[in-house]
Motif scaffolding. Structure first.
Motif, short mmCIF file in Angstrom:
data_model
loop_
_atom_site.label_atom_id
_atom_site.label_comp_id
_atom_site.label_asym_id
_atom_site.label_seq_id
_atom_site.Cartn_x
_atom_site.Cartn_y
_atom_site.Cartn_z
N ASP A 26 0.87 -1.18 0.00
CA ASP A 26 0.00 0.00 0.00
C ASP A 26 0.91 1.23 0.00
N LEU A 27 1.13 1.79 -1.18
CA LEU A 27 2.09 2.88 -1.32
C LEU A 27 1.68 4.10 -0.50
N ALA A 28 0.39 4.40 -0.44
CA ALA A 28 -0.06 5.56 0.33
C ALA A 28 0.20 5.37 1.82
N ARG A 31 3.88 5.79 2.38
CA ARG A 31 4.25 7.21 2.32
C ARG A 31 3.92 7.91 3.63
N GLU A 45 8.09 11.08 -7.03
CA GLU A 45 7.07 10.07 -6.81
C GLU A 45 6.12 10.01 -7.99
N ASN A 46 5.55 8.81 -8.16
CA ASN A 46 4.48 8.59 -9.13
C ASN A 46 3.54 7.54 -8.54
N ASP A 47 2.68 7.00 -9.36
CA ASP A 47 1.68 6.05 -8.85
C ASP A 47 2.26 4.73 -8.40
N SER A 48 3.49 4.43 -8.79
CA SER A 48 4.06 3.12 -8.48
C SER A 48 5.33 3.17 -7.63
N GLU A 49 5.97 4.34 -7.50
CA GLU A 49 7.23 4.44 -6.76
C GLU A 49 7.33 5.78 -6.05
N ILE A 50 8.02 5.75 -4.92
CA ILE A 50 8.38 6.98 -4.21
C ILE A 50 9.86 6.90 -3.86
N GLU A 66 8.32 0.79 -3.57
CA GLU A 66 7.79 0.30 -4.84
C GLU A 66 6.50 -0.47 -4.60
N GLN A 67 5.42 -0.04 -5.23
CA GLN A 67 4.15 -0.74 -5.09
C GLN A 67 4.28 -2.16 -5.65
#
Length: 326
Positions: A26-28, A31, A45-50, A66-67
Motif C-alpha cells: 500500500d504505497l499511500a 508514504r 514520486e508517481n503512482d508506483s514508486e516513491i 515500490e508498489q
C-alpha cells in the motif's frame, strides 16, 4: 571461530551503503509512515514508486518504495569509489560464479546488479544524481529528523561464511558475538564508512533483511518519535526500545512499517576508521550485549524479517540462542 583479519586491499573499493528498495503493498500507507511520521524527504514520486532521502544526503535517494503485490526487499545498494571499481566488482562476482549484469536505474549511472552467495540482491554504482543540500532548511525537519541512512542488518544461516565473503569485499569487523559452546560467530558488525557498521549479520533463517537503520541527531529525537507514533495510530508499530546497545554503544529504537519491514532509529556509535582497530568480542549469553542496561529483546526481533525478492531462506545449523524476553 575467530573473525578474519581485515582485508585492507580489497579487489574493489566500496565507499558505503547507499540505498534499499522496499516493495510495499500500500504505497499511500507507506508514504504516510516514511514521510509524514519518520520525516524522510520525497525527491520523486508517481503512482508506483516513491524516492526518498534523509536530511544530510545529497544523493537522489536512500529508499525506494515500490508498489507490489507482496512485501519484500528488492535490492540493497552500495556506492563505489570510482568507475574502474565497477569493472573490478563485475570480475569479482563472475570469478565466484555469481550473477553480474549491467542494469538501468533511474537517477544512477552505470549500475552492476548481482547477488551474494546466499541470494541477497545487491547493486553497485559510482554516480547518483546530486540534489541541492537541505540540511540547513530547518523548516523541512519533522518526525525523527533522520539525517542519513546508516546500515543494513541481515539474517544469515551461516554468519561465519557471510563474514568471510564480505571481508573479501573489504568490510571490516568492528564487533562480534561468539557462541562459547561452538566457537562460532553468532552475529557480526562490519563497516566501510568508518562507523560501527554498514552491514551486520545475525544468526537465523536467512537470508532475510532484519532492518535498515537511520542516524538521527540525538536520543531526544527518538523520544519525540515515540510520542508522535503513540498519538497518531502507530503505537502497535513500536517493537523494541528505546535503549542503549552494548554492541555499538548506540541509542536505538526499532519500529515496523505498515508491511512489517523493520526500521532502526540510531545514534551515538563511535568512529572506526583506524585500519588496525581490534574487533570487540561479546559472549552470546552476556545480557549487556543486546542492551547495555540489561533488557533482552522480544522474540519477534530474533525471528521476524523481510524476505529478499528471489532468495529462498534456509535454516541455520547453529541453534544457540541469546537471552530472549518472555
Amino acid at each position: 571461530m575467530p573473525v578474519p583479519a581485515p582485508n585492507l586491499y580489497p579487489p574493489f573499493n566500496i565507499v558505503r551503503l547507499s540505498h534499499v528498495t522496499y516493495r510495499v503493498t500500500d504505497l499511500a500507507a507507506s508514504r504516510a509512515f516514511y514521510v509524514d511520521t519518520l520525516g524522510l524527504q520525497v525527491t520523486e514520486e508517481n503512482d508506483s514508486e516513491i524516492h526518498l532521502r534523509a536530511m544530510e544526503e545529497r544523493g537522489h535517494h536512500c529508499i525506494v518504495l515500490e508498489q507490489a503485490g507482496t512485501a519484500d526487499v528488492g535490492v540493497l545498494g552500495f556506492k563505489l569509489f570510482d568507475e574502474p571499481d565497477l569493472d573490478k566488482a563485475e570480475a569479482f562476482f563472475r570469478a565466484r560464479g555469481l550473477p553480474a549484469e549491467w542494469v538501468e536505474r533511474p537517477h544512477m549511472g552505470r549500475t552492476l546488479r548481482t547477488r551474494d552467495p546466499w541470494g541477497i540482491p545487491l547493486e553497485f554504482y559510482v554516480k547518483m544524481d546530486r540534489l541541492p543540500p537541505i540540511h540547513q532548511q530547518y523548516k523541512l525537519y519533522r518526525g525523527v529528523k533522520p539525517l542519513r541512512i546508516d546500515h543494513f542488518n541481515m539474517f544469515s544461516a551461516d554468519v561465519d561464511a557471510s563474514v568471510a565473503f564480505y571481508n573479501d569485499m573489504g568490510f571490516r569487523v568492528t564487533e562480534y558475538t561468539e557462541d562459547a559452546e561452538t566457537g562460532r560467530v553468532w552475529a557480526a558488525w562490519m563497516h566501510r564508512k568508518g562507523g560501527v557498521h554498514d552491514v551486520a549479520f545475525t544468526n537465523g533463517l536467512g537470508p532475510r533483511l532484519h532492518h535498515t537503520a537511520f542516524w538521527v541527531p540525538t536520543p531526544l529525537n527518538i523520544i519525540d518519535l515515540l510520542d508522535l507514533m503513540a498519538t497518531t495510530g502507530y503505537v502497535a508499530n513500536i517493537e523494541r526500545g528505546p535503549g542503549r546497545h552494548g554492541i555499538s554503544n548506540a541509542f536505538f529504537l526499532y519500529v515496523r512499517d505498515p508491511d512489517g519491514h523493520r526500521i532502526e532509529i540510531y545514534c551515538s556509535d563511535y568512529q572506526t576508521v583506524d585500519p588496525d582497530l581490534e574487533a570487540i568480542r561479546w559472549d552470546l549469553k552476556d545480557p549487556q550485549r543486546q542492551t547495555l542496561w540489561g533488557a533482552p529483546a522480544p522474540r519477534s526481533w530474533f525471528e521476524e524479517g523481510s524476505l529478499f525478492e528471489g532468495a529462498a531462506p534456509q535454516d541455520s545449523a547453529l541453534k544457540a540462542q541469546p537471552i530472549i524476553a518472555p
